[in-house]
Scaffold this motif. Structure first.
Motif, PDB file in Angstrom:
ATOM      1  N   MET A   1     -14.748   4.627  -8.427  1.00 38.96           N
ATOM      2  CA  MET A   1     -13.945   3.465  -8.137  1.00 38.96           C
ATOM      3  C   MET A   1     -12.815   3.324  -9.154  1.00 38.96           C
ATOM      4  N   ALA A   2     -13.110   3.577 -10.410  1.00 45.01           N
ATOM      5  CA  ALA A   2     -12.085   3.428 -11.446  1.00 45.01           C
ATOM      6  C   ALA A   2     -10.973   4.449 -11.259  1.00 45.01           C
ATOM      7  N   LYS A   3     -11.340   5.677 -10.830  1.00 44.17           N
ATOM      8  CA  LYS A   3     -10.308   6.686 -10.590  1.00 44.17           C
ATOM      9  C   LYS A   3      -9.390   6.246  -9.459  1.00 44.17           C
ATOM     10  N   TYR A   4      -9.975   5.668  -8.416  1.00 49.64           N
ATOM     11  CA  TYR A   4      -9.169   5.205  -7.289  1.00 49.64           C
ATOM     12  C   TYR A   4      -8.215   4.095  -7.720  1.00 49.64           C
ATOM     13  N   CYS A   5      -8.707   3.157  -8.509  1.00 49.87           N
ATOM     14  CA  CYS A   5      -7.858   2.055  -8.980  1.00 49.87           C
ATOM     15  C   CYS A   5      -6.733   2.562  -9.882  1.00 49.87           C
ATOM     16  N   THR A   6      -7.053   3.510 -10.754  1.00 49.39           N
ATOM     17  CA  THR A   6      -6.034   4.088 -11.627  1.00 49.39           C
ATOM     18  C   THR A   6      -4.966   4.787 -10.791  1.00 49.39           C
ATOM     19  N   TYR A   7      -5.392   5.514  -9.789  1.00 47.88           N
ATOM     20  CA  TYR A   7      -4.450   6.211  -8.910  1.00 47.88           C
ATOM     21  C   TYR A   7      -3.598   5.217  -8.122  1.00 47.88           C
ATOM     22  N   ALA A   8      -4.207   4.137  -7.650  1.00 45.99           N
ATOM     23  CA  ALA A   8      -3.465   3.127  -6.893  1.00 45.99           C
ATOM     24  C   ALA A   8      -2.404   2.456  -7.765  1.00 45.99           C
ATOM     25  N   VAL A   9      -2.735   2.178  -9.013  1.00 44.47           N
ATOM     26  CA  VAL A   9      -1.755   1.590  -9.937  1.00 44.47           C
ATOM     27  C   VAL A   9      -0.614   2.560 -10.161  1.00 44.47           C
ATOM     28  N   TRP A  10      -0.931   3.834 -10.350  1.00 41.26           N
ATOM     29  CA  TRP A  10       0.107   4.839 -10.544  1.00 41.26           C
ATOM     30  C   TRP A  10       1.025   4.921  -9.322  1.00 41.26           C
ATOM     31  N   GLN A  11       0.450   4.919  -8.133  1.00 41.33           N
ATOM     32  CA  GLN A  11       1.272   4.986  -6.922  1.00 41.33           C
ATOM     33  C   GLN A  11       2.202   3.778  -6.817  1.00 41.33           C
ATOM     34  N   ASP A  12       1.695   2.602  -7.171  1.00 43.93           N
ATOM     35  CA  ASP A  12       2.522   1.398  -7.128  1.00 43.93           C
ATOM     36  C   ASP A  12       3.658   1.481  -8.154  1.00 43.93           C
TER      37      ASP A  12
END
Length: 88
Positions: A1-12
Motif C-alpha cells: 500500500m505504501a508503494k502505491y501511495c508513493t507512486y501516486a504522489v509522484w504521478q501527481d
C-alpha cells in the motif's frame, strides 16, 4: 500500500510539473525541482522495496521454521498445518 501511495504522489507531482513547464517553459527552476522530486520518489520507493524484501524474508523464515517443527512433531500433516498457521 505504501508503494502505491508513493507512486501516486509522484504521478501527481509529475503531472503538476509537466503542466507548469508547458505554461512557463522548461528553463525556469522547474526542471531542477522536477529532478529533485524524482530523486525523492526514487529514494522513498527504494527504501520501501528494501523493507518489503526484508519482511518477506522474515516471513519465509518463520513459515519454514514452523513447517520444520510441525514435521518433527507430527510428520507431513503437522508440517502443512504449521505452515498454514494452525497449531502444531
Amino acid at each position: 500500500m505504501a508503494k502505491y501511495c508513493t507512486y501516486a504522489v509522484w504521478q501527481d507531482e509529475r503531472k503538476h510539473f509537466i503542466d507548469a513547464m508547458q505554461r512557463h517553459g522548461i528553463f525556469n527552476f522547474l526542471l531542477l525541482r522536477y529532478f529533485f522530486c524524482w530523486r525523492n520518489f526514487e529514494t522513498a520507493y527504494t527504501k520501501l522495496v528494501f523493507t518489503e524484501i526484508i519482511l518477506d524474508i522474515q516471513a519465509y523464515t518463520a513459515i519454514t521454521k514452523a513447517w520444520v517443527k510441525g514435521l518433527w512433531k507430527k510428520g507431513f500433516e503437522g508440517a502443512h498445518e504449521a505452515a498454514a498457521g494452525l497449531a502444531y
